[in-house]
Design an enzyme around this catalytic site. Structure first.
Site: not given
Lengths: 487, 481
Positions: A76, A151, A175
């Site tokens: 990420k 996210s 997330s």
């Protein structure tokens, strides 16, 4: 159809069936040919990946193979990677190349893993749909008109589409778990303090926690035992031993007491998801577990408490992005005030600004007691609800999300409706507990996630529970049509 | 109307740690800009603070030094504001739960009276960096070497009533923190900075007047001057029937005036809230006891001991005890020469004068306590006179050697040989028959005055080396004869 897992790739490489260089090139090719449909990567680090893969192959040839040697992962874009842009999904950091690695990245590199690239995400991890990225929305491989969740949406989409065998994510209010649920993956949010936050761009410091997005619980265990542990550079990391999670997966489900919070099965839960979850719970019963109804009386307060605490912390965590030392700076500032306001105005997206405003308001003189202090009190009530429940049960289960993945753009005009989608995941962050989302079936051809919540630092129990379920079911082996299998 | 001044001081003390409060960067004065700033100090994304334990020890040590309550659970908070030399956009400080609670100190004023001054609290925090406004072609430079330097902010009660008390208090805190070894107290380098809160009220009233805060005054002298000019300013306004605006003011040393800071710079809502990146500091009895065991004798106790052990005056004792190095020096001198009063005199008069003249701190005195003690011993055993000793001391200061080597090299040894001196006295009397006659004809009061003339002549004849006591005695005898 064959589904890659970390465990599978490790044994394949050990048996000499393929090299890391081969599988790494394979993944890079898949990214090149398929990611324009998904937009799951912000940066692909092809050269770095191939260099790391060859080094891994050489180590293995010398008999010096590391724990995750040659395993191609995606990270990420919230984790700082030395020499590779770390944008956090924001224009603000579009030019930021960290001179250091996050502790998570350092640990994974030291274990020999290969970095394929950096995945797309909601800007500064603020969002549940990955629509809030400066680099554009990510599409769900199960239905490219739908969101992948957020996210950590880029990480989830990439793994689900077979563009990486596993990925890192972060979870502040769901997330990791929610995109895992939307994309049919296993997503683990560890106990607060289990994984170092150093080098993870901060959203809400008291809630943020890094963790893996994988196909299987076994893979999650393999990654967690590498990234977990105390970090002297993160005062909130826990100084306690890291169990060998991957060796504790065989624990039987017989006698396991599963708490079912009535608050998670009431109105607001999509009927299709409800029936998938009920079927999964029957499976657990069949495997010897015992279902116990419990209550989390303050569960409905998780959303308001979270949406005070998280923005409050975010509003000050993001103050450092001021155009002075690094990151985006507006053109030709006329004075200091102009430098600040235009750099932040132009560098941040709408959702980030919304949360900075909310958080600043909640901390302001005259409102602090009514909002921030009150929210912290509610947080303690939510935590004690969970601790009370754990006096009677070993784990708590329910749906990860109330609804399946929604169409991109459909909630654009109503941000609060997106906040409400996190109803089942937020409380876990407020309480600092570990939780895992595992694929439990499909509803209307979209994946459904089952959330398993554990006691503090009881990741072993979560992983073995998820693993036993995956031994008995094959939901985690499903791949999205059009992205299945190996090219 | 008769006005009373009310003052409270906030003193920022830089703690003498080797590394910064939340990072491993070295703490040192100066250095090329940004060479002592790590990724943490620069507030790079994902960087986290880690508390320097030494800072906690120093905070507790200070708390014990003023008999204050120690915060058993003390919490760091974020103080939020934007400024380019504040890299995170917030300062990590302590708000609701400081490490040191209520305490009190007693200061001695010049006339020997004592004054109690309450301390509200003392808390730990980090310093900001520096903005450099010159040499950047209309832009500002930022130097973050100082960012993250550990500070202890000490907040007094509004117990101070004059600038003399303010200075005495400031000096007391200065001596305390240097005694405890928690700060070098170097005001020129900013190790101690002071905010002055000042208001006036009619004598005899209980209610406080509206105060102003004068920021960042960085020397004893400037504190004194800032108080004086701000007092005058407020007095003028109040006497004219005006009212004081509560505001932050700056002291401009060049113009010797205070002036208002733009309201924009001060109208801040700092939005304090607990710093989630750091755990609360939990301090237990064992930790406190361990620190207590390392506690040195403090100025107050030392001052009392100097009075009782050496029979010094309250003021002399306070002056000598105010500085730990000076106090140790004095005790070294006293031990070597065996005369505490002479030692006190020499240290606080002769040594102080030379230190002052050459602008040298006691830490760097070129004459060791043992050497000064040995010099004083030569006065006591009549080898030299007190007057000659001052010359010898200057020579010692200039590095010409110890007292004995200088006395010998210059042939300064006092003439105490009775026979030799008798001859010398006889010669002087013989050479000045008129004065002898006048002396013998004068009354006792006049005689006393005239004796000096003969002493001077003998001293001159002996090139200053005659033992003055003996000369006096012999002259009295011979002149009476």
């Amino acid at each position: 159809m064959h589904v890659h897992t970390i465990a599978g790739l490790l044994s394949g490489m050990a048996a000499g069936q393929f090299s890391s260089a081969e599988i790494t090139s394979d993944y890079l090719q898949r990214i090149a040919s398929q990611d324009q449909q998904l937009n799951s990567f912000i940066t692909v680090t092809e050269e770095l990946a191939l260099t790391q893969a060859r080094a891994a192959d050489e180590r293995r040839a010398r008999g010096e193979g590391l724990k995750l040697d040659g395993i191609p992962l995606a990270h990420k874009d919230i984790f700082c990677t030395q020499g590779t842009k770390t944008s956090c999904g924001s224009r603000m950091l579009d030019n930021f190349i960290p001179p250091y690695d996050a502790t998570v990245i350092k640990a994974l590199n030291a274990a020999g893993s290969v970095c394929l690239g950096k995945t797309n995400m909601d800007e500064f991890a603020m969002g549940s749909s990955n629509e809030n990225s400066y680099f554009g929305p990510v599409r769900n491989p199960w239905d490219t008109d739908c969101v992948p969740g957020g996210s950590s949406g880029g990480s989830a989409a990439a793994v689900a589409a077979g563009l990486a065998v596993a990925a890192t994510g972060t979870d502040t209010g769901g997330s990791i778990r929610q995109p895992a649920a939307f994309c049919g993956l296993t997503g683990l949010k560890p106990t607060y303090g289990r994984v170092s936050r150093l080098g993870m761009v901060a959203f809400a410091s008291s809630l943020d926690q890094g963790g893996p997005l994988t196909r299987t619980a076994e893979d999650a265990a393999l990654l967690l035992e590498v990234i977990a542990g105390v970090d002297p550079a993160d005062s909130t990391s826990a100084d306690r031993p890291v169990p060998r999670y991957s060796e504790a997966l065989a624990q039987s489900l017989a006698g396991l007491r599963i708490g079912l919070p009535q608050e998670f099965f009431g109105s607001g839960l999509d009927a299709g998801i409800g029936s998938v979850i009920n079927a999964a719970l029957k499976e657990f019963e069949a495997l010897g577990a015992q279902l116990v109804e419990i209550n989390l009386p303050h569960a409905n307060l998780a959303i308001p408490a979270y949406y005070v605490i998280a923005p409050a912390e975010a509003s000050t965590n993001l103050s450092r992005f001021d155009g002075v030392r690094y990151g985006y700076r507006c053109e030709d500032p006329t004075d200091l005030e102009d430098l600040y306001t235009r750099s932040r105005e132009e560098g941040f997206g709408d959702e980030v600004k919304r949360r900075i405003l909310v958080g600043t308001y909640a901390l302001s003189a005259g409102y602090y007691d009514a909002y921030y202090r009150k929210a912290q009190q509610v947080r303690r009530l939510i935590q004690s609800d969970y601790l009370n429940a754990f006096k009677e049960v070993d784990v708590i289960m329910g749906p990860t999300t109330p609804n399946p993945a929604w169409a991109i753009g459909s909630k654009e005009s109503d941000p609060v409706s997106v906040y409400l989608e996190d109803i089942y995941t937020l409380g876990v962050n407020l309480a600092g507990l570990p939780a895992i989302s595992v694929p439990a079936g499909l509803s209307d051809r979209k994946p459904v996630g089952l959330q398993i919540i554990g006691q503090h630092f009881d990741e072993s129990r979560l992983l073995s529970t998820a693993h036993q379920f995956q031994l008995a079911t094959d939901w985690h082996t499903l791949t999205p049509p059009g992205f299945g299998g190996k090219s | 109307m008769n006005w009373e001044m009310v003052i409270g001081l906030e003193i920022h003390v830089q703690l003498a740690t080797r590394s910064k409060i939340f990072s491993g960067s070295e703490v040192a004065f100066g250095g090329s800009p940004n060479t002592r700033a790590s990724a943490v100090d620069l507030a790079m994304p994902g960087m986290l603070p880690v508390l320097n334990e030494e800072v906690v020890r120093m905070g507790v040590l200070f708390g014990l030094g003023i008999d204050a309550e120690i915060g058993r659970t003390s919490v760091f908070d974020r103080k939020n504001y934007f400024y380019p030399d504040l890299p995170k956009g917030y300062q990590i400080s302590q708000f609701e739960h400081p490490i040191v609670g209520n305490g009190e100190v007693t200061v001695v004023l010049a006339d020997g009276t004592e004054k109690q001054i309450g301390i509200t609290r003392a808390h730990l925090e980090e310093d900001a960096g520096k903005s450099l406004h010159e040499d950047f072609h209309g832009m500002s430079g930022i130097d973050l070497n100082r960012a993250g330097t550990p500070l202890l902010e000490i907040v007094s009660e509004p117990d101070i009533r004059s600038s003399e008390e303010a200075i005495a208090y400031l000096k007391y805190i200065h001596s305390l923190v240097t005694y405890l070894g928690i700060s070098d107290g170097n005001m020129a380098e900013g190790s101690m900075r002071c905010d002055v809160n000042l208001s006036l009220r009619p004598h005899g009233t209980k209610e406080f007047g509206t105060r102003t805060e004068i920021k960042n005054v960085n020397s004893f002298r400037f504190v004194e001057k800032a108080i004086a000019v701000e007092y005058e300013r407020q007095l003028d306004i109040l006497e004219d029937g005006g009212s004081i605006t509560q505001e932050t003011r700056l002291y401009d040393a060049d113009r010797n005036e205070t002036r208002s800071m733009r309201s924009k710079e001060v109208a801040n809502d700092y939005r304090y809230f607990p710093e989630p990146d750091l755990l609360p500091i939990v301090i237990d009895e064992t930790f406190i006891q361990r620190i207590k065991d390392t506690m040195p004798e403090l100025p107050r106790a030392k001052r009392d001991r100097f009075q009782s052990e050496y029979k010094l005056s309250n003021y002399d004792a306070a002056v000598l005890a105010a500085n730990r190095t000076l106090a140790d020096y004095f005790e070294g001198v006293a031990a070597t020469c065996g005369d505490a009063k002479l030692a006190a005199n020499w240290v606080s008069v002769e040594l102080a004068a030379l230190l002052n003249r050459h602008d040298v701190a006691i830490e760097y005195t070129p004459v060791s306590a043992e050497d000064l003690g040995a010099l004083i011993a030569r006065i006591k055993d009549d080898t030299i006179s007190g007057k000659i000793a001052k010359d010898v001391f200057e020579a010692m200061w200039n590095g010409e050697g110890t007292a004995d080597t200088i006395i010998d090299a210059r042939g300064l040894r006092q003439m105490s040989d009775q026979g030799e001196l008798e001859t010398m006295v006889a010669t002087v009397l013989a050479d000045n028959p008129n004065q002898v006659a006048q002396y013998r004809a004068a009354d006792e009061t006049k005689q006393k005055k005239m004796l000096g003339f003969f002493v001077g002549q003998v001293m001159k004849a002996s090139r200053g080396q005659a033992n003055p006591g003996l000369v006096n005695k012999l002259l009295n005898q011979k002149l009476a004869g």
